[in-house]
Design a protein around this motif. Structure first.
Motif, PDB file in Angstrom:
ATOM      1  N   TYR A   1      11.104  12.973   6.786  1.00 20.48           N
ATOM      2  CA  TYR A   1       9.714  12.767   7.181  1.00 20.48           C
ATOM      3  C   TYR A   1       9.525  12.964   8.681  1.00 20.48           C
ATOM      4  CZ  TYR A   1       7.616  11.313   2.789  1.00 20.48           C
ATOM      5  OH  TYR A   1       7.101  11.321   1.520  1.00 20.48           O
ATOM      6  N   GLN A   2      10.485  12.513   9.472  1.00 25.21           N
ATOM      7  CA  GLN A   2      10.387  12.702  10.916  1.00 25.21           C
ATOM      8  C   GLN A   2      10.346  14.185  11.273  1.00 25.21           C
ATOM      9  OE1 GLN A   2      13.826  10.484  12.219  1.00 25.21           O
ATOM     10  NE2 GLN A   2      12.601   8.703  12.826  1.00 25.21           N
ATOM     11  N   ARG A   3      11.194  14.962  10.630  1.00 23.61           N
ATOM     12  CA  ARG A   3      11.254  16.383  10.947  1.00 23.61           C
ATOM     13  C   ARG A   3      10.057  17.139  10.381  1.00 23.61           C
ATOM     14  NH1 ARG A   3      17.663  18.133  10.425  1.00 23.61           N
ATOM     15  NH2 ARG A   3      18.473  16.471  11.768  1.00 23.61           N
ATOM     16  N   ALA A   4       9.511  16.663   9.260  1.00 26.70           N
ATOM     17  CA  ALA A   4       8.365  17.335   8.645  1.00 26.70           C
ATOM     18  C   ALA A   4       7.068  17.056   9.392  1.00 26.70           C
ATOM     19  CB  ALA A   4       8.230  16.902   7.186  1.00 26.70           C
ATOM     20  N   LEU A   5       7.032  15.947  10.115  1.00 24.42           N
ATOM     21  CA  LEU A   5       5.792  15.505  10.756  1.00 24.42           C
ATOM     22  C   LEU A   5       5.201  16.563  11.684  1.00 24.42           C
ATOM     23  CD1 LEU A   5       3.749  13.248  11.242  1.00 24.42           C
ATOM     24  CD2 LEU A   5       5.257  12.352  13.025  1.00 24.42           C
ATOM     25  N   LYS A   6       6.053  17.223  12.469  1.00 32.31           N
ATOM     26  CA  LYS A   6       5.524  18.180  13.446  1.00 32.31           C
ATOM     27  C   LYS A   6       5.052  19.484  12.807  1.00 32.31           C
ATOM     28  CE  LYS A   6      10.157  19.899  14.655  1.00 32.31           C
ATOM     29  NZ  LYS A   6      11.118  20.068  15.776  1.00 32.31           N
ATOM     30  N   PHE A   7       5.291  19.634  11.496  1.00 36.34           N
ATOM     31  CA  PHE A   7       4.837  20.840  10.798  1.00 36.34           C
ATOM     32  C   PHE A   7       3.583  20.584   9.976  1.00 36.34           C
ATOM     33  CE2 PHE A   7       9.388  21.460  11.460  1.00 36.34           C
ATOM     34  CZ  PHE A   7       9.410  22.729  12.022  1.00 36.34           C
ATOM     35  N   TRP A   8       2.971  19.404  10.185  1.00 36.82           N
ATOM     36  CA  TRP A   8       1.790  19.054   9.392  1.00 36.82           C
ATOM     37  C   TRP A   8       0.678  20.087   9.553  1.00 36.82           C
ATOM     38  CZ3 TRP A   8      -3.312  17.993  10.557  1.00 36.82           C
ATOM     39  CH2 TRP A   8      -4.070  17.428   9.525  1.00 36.82           C
ATOM     40  N   LEU A   9       0.371  20.493  10.766  1.00 35.03           N
ATOM     41  CA  LEU A   9      -0.744  21.405  11.007  1.00 35.03           C
ATOM     42  C   LEU A   9      -0.518  22.783  10.379  1.00 35.03           C
ATOM     43  CD1 LEU A   9      -3.515  21.658  12.262  1.00 35.03           C
ATOM     44  CD2 LEU A   9      -2.439  22.360  14.407  1.00 35.03           C
ATOM     45  N   PRO A  10       0.620  23.457  10.635  1.00 33.30           N
ATOM     46  CA  PRO A  10       0.806  24.766   9.988  1.00 33.30           C
ATOM     47  C   PRO A  10       0.889  24.673   8.466  1.00 33.30           C
ATOM     48  CG  PRO A  10       2.794  24.107  11.164  1.00 33.30           C
ATOM     49  CD  PRO A  10       1.717  23.171  11.579  1.00 33.30           C
ATOM     50  N   LEU A  11       1.446  23.581   7.939  1.00 28.85           N
ATOM     51  CA  LEU A  11       1.533  23.443   6.493  1.00 28.85           C
ATOM     52  C   LEU A  11       0.156  23.254   5.863  1.00 28.85           C
ATOM     53  CD1 LEU A  11       4.725  21.253   5.889  1.00 28.85           C
ATOM     54  CD2 LEU A  11       4.358  23.641   5.221  1.00 28.85           C
ATOM     55  N   ILE A  12      -0.674  22.424   6.484  1.00 32.10           N
ATOM     56  CA  ILE A  12      -2.009  22.217   5.920  1.00 32.10           C
ATOM     57  C   ILE A  12      -2.819  23.512   6.016  1.00 32.10           C
ATOM     58  CG2 ILE A  12      -3.342  21.417   7.924  1.00 32.10           C
ATOM     59  CD1 ILE A  12      -4.397  19.176   6.066  1.00 32.10           C
ATOM     60  N   ALA A  13      -2.573  24.302   7.056  1.00 33.58           N
ATOM     61  CA  ALA A  13      -3.227  25.605   7.164  1.00 33.58           C
ATOM     62  C   ALA A  13      -2.766  26.517   6.027  1.00 33.58           C
ATOM     63  CB  ALA A  13      -2.915  26.241   8.516  1.00 33.58           C
ATOM     64  N   VAL A  14      -1.476  26.467   5.707  1.00 34.47           N
ATOM     65  CA  VAL A  14      -0.945  27.260   4.593  1.00 34.47           C
ATOM     66  C   VAL A  14      -1.606  26.867   3.285  1.00 34.47           C
ATOM     67  CG1 VAL A  14       1.099  27.528   3.120  1.00 34.47           C
ATOM     68  CG2 VAL A  14       1.279  27.896   5.574  1.00 34.47           C
ATOM     69  N   TYR A  15      -1.713  25.560   3.030  1.00 34.33           N
ATOM     70  CA  TYR A  15      -2.275  25.099   1.765  1.00 34.33           C
ATOM     71  C   TYR A  15      -3.744  25.465   1.634  1.00 34.33           C
ATOM     72  CZ  TYR A  15       2.045  22.415   1.626  1.00 34.33           C
ATOM     73  OH  TYR A  15       3.365  22.052   1.633  1.00 34.33           O
ATOM     74  N   ILE A  16      -4.500  25.341   2.724  1.00 37.58           N
ATOM     75  CA  ILE A  16      -5.922  25.678   2.665  1.00 37.58           C
ATOM     76  C   ILE A  16      -6.114  27.179   2.492  1.00 37.58           C
ATOM     77  CG2 ILE A  16      -8.069  25.718   3.987  1.00 37.58           C
ATOM     78  CD1 ILE A  16      -7.213  23.071   5.259  1.00 37.58           C
ATOM     79  N   LEU A  17      -5.432  27.966   3.326  1.00 35.57           N
ATOM     80  CA  LEU A  17      -5.604  29.413   3.283  1.00 35.57           C
ATOM     81  C   LEU A  17      -5.095  30.009   1.979  1.00 35.57           C
ATOM     82  CD1 LEU A  17      -4.602  30.359   6.949  1.00 35.57           C
ATOM     83  CD2 LEU A  17      -6.900  30.315   5.959  1.00 35.57           C
ATOM     84  N   SER A  18      -3.942  29.516   1.500  1.00 37.01           N
ATOM     85  CA  SER A  18      -3.399  30.058   0.256  1.00 37.01           C
ATOM     86  C   SER A  18      -4.279  29.682  -0.939  1.00 37.01           C
ATOM     87  CB  SER A  18      -1.964  29.569   0.033  1.00 37.01           C
ATOM     88  OG  SER A  18      -1.906  28.157  -0.055  1.00 37.01           O
ATOM     89  N   SER A  19      -4.855  28.467  -0.918  1.00 37.96           N
ATOM     90  CA  SER A  19      -5.758  28.063  -1.995  1.00 37.96           C
ATOM     91  C   SER A  19      -7.000  28.941  -2.020  1.00 37.96           C
ATOM     92  CB  SER A  19      -6.160  26.595  -1.825  1.00 37.96           C
ATOM     93  OG  SER A  19      -5.040  25.749  -1.943  1.00 37.96           O
ATOM     94  N   LEU A  20      -7.556  29.209  -0.826  1.00 34.04           N
ATOM     95  CA  LEU A  20      -8.731  30.067  -0.753  1.00 34.04           C
ATOM     96  C   LEU A  20      -8.406  31.492  -1.197  1.00 34.04           C
ATOM     97  CD1 LEU A  20     -10.247  28.892   2.668  1.00 34.04           C
ATOM     98  CD2 LEU A  20     -11.113  28.395   0.371  1.00 34.04           C
TER      99      LEU A  20
END
Length: 236
Positions: free
Chosen positions: A89-108
């Protein structure tokens, strides 16, 4: 290219071998999230969709945390590190923004593909399946990760489509049948909805495991992957 059935078997074996660790990673967020979904469902009114929008928004915000932690754990198993839950979780935390961008863009993008025709939607679904891994292991932005996934997944796109459709169907159909049976007996209710939501969330990690296994099949693609370190690790 490795046979599709063989990849499914390997994914299932990995899941069975590491199910306790997988549960330890996803359940701390999945359980409260499913409780929250239940509360929103109870508050839902036909003339007011705000509760459903709230549930969807919270789910979207939390997905990068546990999904990123899960993927980092999968990678750590391959390197025999077996990262603890906290570290994932500590290492994943700093990737929150690019990951959420991936999920939104890929869903669209996937939704747009399905609006055109089924086949384009399926192609987009398969071609963007590696985007999470490019975010985490190549430190790419959301858009860059989607573009890299699109370019690198062409040869495996139909295997990816098959797996990403087959696994959710194989999980969802039995749960729906069980719910229908319990509903006939008058036993279906919020408790069953909560339990089935938790169980399905854990089982759906098979889709991530399958996609990650496909990602690692190309030695050139996986050779450039780097397991990220957190700030505390770097300080040490």
């Amino acid at each position: 290219m490795k046979p599709f059935i063989e990849i499914l078997k390997e994914s299932l074996f990995f899941f069975n071998s590491n199910v306790r660790s997988i549960c330890a990673i996803v359940l701390p967020l999945i359980i409260p999230l499913e409780i929250f979904y239940g509360i929103c469902d109870a508050l839902y009114q036909d003339d007011n969709d705000s509760a459903l929008w709230l549930a969807s928004g919270v789910g979207l915000l939390l997905t990068p945390f546990y999904q990123g932690a899960l993927i980092l754990f999968l990678a750590s198993v391959l390197t025999d590190e077996y990262l603890p839950v906290k570290t994932c979780y500590q290492r994943a935390l700093k990737f929150w923004l690019p990951l959420i961008a991936v999920y939104i863009l890929s869903s669209l993008a996937t939704a747009a593909g399905f609006m055109l025709l089924i086949i384009p939607g399926l192609i987009v679904l398969g071609r963007l399946a590696f985007a999470e891994f490019y975010c985490l292991f190549h430190h790419k932005s959301g858009y860059e990760a989607l573009l890299a996934s699109w370019k690198s997944s062409r040869n495996e796109q139909w295997q990816l489509v098959a797996g990403l459709l087959l696994i959710p169907v194989a999980i969802t159909v039995p749960l729906l049948l069980l719910e229908s049976f319990l509903d006939l007996l008058g036993l279906a209710g919020p408790v069953f909805t909560f339990v089935s939501g938790v169980v399905s969330s854990v089982l759906f990690t098979l889709s991530t495991i399958f996609a990650f296994r496909m990602y690692t099949l190309d030695p050139d693609r996986y050779a450039g992957s780097e397991l990220p370190a957190n700030t505390e690790d770097s300080a040490e």
